[in-house]
Design an enzyme around this catalytic site. Structure first.
Site, PDB file in Angstrom:
ATOM      1  N   HIS A  59       0.846  -1.201   0.000  1.00  0.00           N
ATOM      2  CA  HIS A  59       0.000   0.000   0.000  1.00  0.00           C
ATOM      3  C   HIS A  59       0.881   1.252   0.000  1.00  0.00           C
ATOM      4  CE1 HIS A  59      -4.163  -1.625   1.248  1.00  0.00           C
ATOM      5  NE2 HIS A  59      -3.501  -2.535   0.555  1.00  0.00           N
ATOM      6  N   TYR A  74      -9.819   5.552   6.551  1.00  0.00           N
ATOM      7  CA  TYR A  74     -10.048   5.946   7.946  1.00  0.00           C
ATOM      8  C   TYR A  74     -11.128   7.030   7.929  1.00  0.00           C
ATOM      9  CZ  TYR A  74      -5.665   3.652   9.404  1.00  0.00           C
ATOM     10  OH  TYR A  74      -4.673   2.741   9.677  1.00  0.00           O
ATOM     11  N   PRO A 124      -5.348   0.910  18.460  1.00  0.00           N
ATOM     12  CA  PRO A 124      -5.043   0.336  17.143  1.00  0.00           C
ATOM     13  C   PRO A 124      -5.005   1.340  15.993  1.00  0.00           C
ATOM     14  CG  PRO A 124      -7.281  -0.209  17.801  1.00  0.00           C
ATOM     15  CD  PRO A 124      -6.648   0.438  18.979  1.00  0.00           C
ATOM     16  N   LYS A 137       0.158   0.350  15.070  1.00  0.00           N
ATOM     17  CA  LYS A 137       1.562   0.339  15.498  1.00  0.00           C
ATOM     18  C   LYS A 137       1.933  -0.844  16.420  1.00  0.00           C
ATOM     19  CE  LYS A 137       3.122   3.725  13.242  1.00  0.00           C
ATOM     20  NZ  LYS A 137       3.425   3.140  11.938  1.00  0.00           N
ATOM     21  N   TYR A 185       3.315   7.121   9.993  1.00  0.00           N
ATOM     22  CA  TYR A 185       2.525   5.964   9.563  1.00  0.00           C
ATOM     23  C   TYR A 185       3.403   4.890   8.936  1.00  0.00           C
ATOM     24  CZ  TYR A 185      -1.615   3.397   8.028  1.00  0.00           C
ATOM     25  OH  TYR A 185      -2.570   2.428   7.856  1.00  0.00           O
TER      26      TYR A 185
HETATM   27  C1  PHB Z   1      -6.683  -3.879  10.503  1.00  0.00           C
HETATM   28  O1  PHB Z   1      -6.652  -4.200   9.318  1.00  0.00           O
HETATM   29  O2  PHB Z   1      -7.103  -4.652  11.373  1.00  0.00           O
HETATM   30  C2  PHB Z   1      -6.209  -2.523  10.865  1.00  0.00           C
HETATM   31  C3  PHB Z   1      -5.626  -1.719   9.911  1.00  0.00           C
HETATM   32  C4  PHB Z   1      -5.206  -0.453  10.236  1.00  0.00           C
HETATM   33  C5  PHB Z   1      -5.359   0.008  11.527  1.00  0.00           C
HETATM   34  C6  PHB Z   1      -5.919  -0.795  12.507  1.00  0.00           C
HETATM   35  C7  PHB Z   1      -6.342  -2.077  12.173  1.00  0.00           C
HETATM   36  O3  PHB Z   1      -4.967   1.266  11.835  1.00  0.00           O
END
Ligand code: PHB
Ligand code: APR
Length: 390
Positions: free
Chosen positions: A72, A201, A293, A297, A385
């Site tokens: 990505h 997000y 989450p 990280k 990130y």
């Molecule tokens: C996930 O795919 O579970 C996931 C991805 C990004 C995040 C948190 C969880 O920031």
């Protein structure tokens, strides 16, 4: 049993450490309280920083990740009805992340460990640590009704937030810092096509949401929820409806829903224990720290801890100098606090906090607008990130 290093816990931290020590010719045993199947069944986040990928390569378990992982180069932030792309690669001189589930990382590490013939004890009961400040600490556990004892030079506490390692340290020898968030994430895993090629997000007045994935045919999605929610009250249709209500019309229309294959509510917490060492016990991963989450990280921090700790142990056995081990906690904590800051910031930016009130909401809206309108602000987000250097 006598080994050089006893590793408590076979999550990603313990398994990665075990593999790196094995490759360096250091004799280590992993002692895990659960079964192999239980360890493999846990569903967690799945975004790997480049540094984590390099670590897995070094541990000799990168092949499937390179075949099946999804590269990505950016993700979207959705607010006010519009999606804004964060061009991770463009903003960081070409860095990328790889979407590859933690479950898969764990499987690759467990397979490599089994193939190497290194010792792992699963289903170890009543694990306890002794003589942490003596030259040869001991780990005791029960297995098949008998008590076993492992004597070692060092113990690596890789047993997660609820493990025994951190709790074996006298309270006066460790300081803890904690923030508990007043909401959770309700997550669903489903065999449906992800709504977009990249993660989305979402900051919405109904709360945060995230559209993520595990593969081109498997989605992982979350909605911010109250901690008092009861899973029984969340049939799949309600989950997808709630997620859709937080998306813009075009994305909502493109969202393919389907039966969940896993559904759970996770609380959000920030936590750090300092120092990450007591005598001959060294903590790594969730045993020492937790991040919410948002930003994914957790696993990446476990990997950077293991980078520092494996290097220090290898150094110790090669040179008989404990300088690197003595510096482990301070080195690891510098990076831990950077990730704590970032995860806290991203959580704060994207979630609805009941206590924020109308002024807080307006400031958040202004911050989101500033972020997507400023290359400098976007670069700062992208830099954290993709992962800060080790
Ligand atoms: C996930 O795919 O579970 C996931 C991805 C990004 C995040 C948190 C969880 O920031
Ligand atoms: N004795 C032995 N093993 C234990 C004990 C104990 N008393 N307590 C816990 N364990 C085991 C757990 O069963 C688990 O397999 O330790 C392991 C810890 O693994 P994780 O919780 O996955 O922690 P870690 O390896 O540090 O990985 C960090 O996991 O929680 C996510 O977001 C986090 O992605 C990050 C990663």
């Amino acid at each position: 049993m006598r080994v050089q290093v006893a590793i408590i816990g076979s999550g990603p931290a313990g398994l990665l450490l075990g593999q790196l020590l094995h490759l360096a010719g250091i004799d280590a045993v992993i002692i895990e309280q659960r079964s192999r199947d239980y360890v493999l069944g846990r569903i967690r986040a799945g975004v790997l920083e480049q540094g984590t990928v390099e670590m897995l390569d070094r541990a000799g378990v990168g092949a499937r990740l390179h075949r099946e992982g999804l590269i990505h180069e950016g993700f979207d932030i959705l607010f006010g009805g519009a999606r804004h792309r964060v061009d991770l690669s463009g903003l960081t001189g070409g860095k990328k992340v790889v979407v590859y589930g933690q479950t898969e990382v764990t499987k690759d590490l467990l397979d490599a460990r089994a193939a190497s013939g290194a010792k792992t004890v699963f289903e170890a009961g009543e694990v306890s640590l002794h003589g942490l400040d003596a030259t040869h600490p001991k780990v005791r556990y029960l297995k098949e009704g008998r008590e076993h004892q492992v004597e070692c030079d060092f113990i690596a506490g890789c047993d997660g937030f609820h493990g025994i390692s951190r709790r074996s340290v006298p309270q006066s020898a460790m300081q803890t810092y904690e923030r508990v968030y007043p909401f959770g994430w309700l997550g669903v895993l489903s065999d449906t096509r992800p709504v977009s090629d990249e993660l989305i997000y979402v900051s919405h007045e109904r709360g945060f949401a995230l559209c993520s994935m595990r593969s081109p045919t498997r989605s992982r999605c979350y909605v911010q929820c109250s901690l008092a929610e009861d899973l029984e009250q969340w049939p799949d249709e309600r989950f997808w409806g709630e997620l859709r209500s937080r998306l813009d019309p075009k994305t909502a229309e493109a969202l393919v829903s389907g039966p969940s294959i896993e559904k759970s509510i996770a609380p959000l917490r920030s936590f750090v224990a300092e120092p990450m060492r007591f005598g001959r016990l060294f903590l790594a991963g969730d045993a020492a720290h937790i991040v919410p989450p948002t930003g994914a990280k957790g696993l990446n921090l476990a990997a950077s801890d293991v980078h520092y700790l494996s290097g220090a142990l290898i150094d110790y056995y090669a040179s008989a100098s404990s300088a690197a081990l003595d510096g482990y906690s301070a080195r690891a904590l510098r990076r831990v606090w950077q990730a704590e800051r970032f995860s806290w910031w991203m959580t704060d930016l994207l979630h609805r906090f009941p206590e924020h009130g109308p002024f807080g909401e307006k400031v958040h809206a202004a911050e989101l607008e500033f972020l997507v309108g400023s290359r400098a602000a976007m670069s700062a987000l992208a830099e954290s990130y993709v992962g800060l250097p080790y």
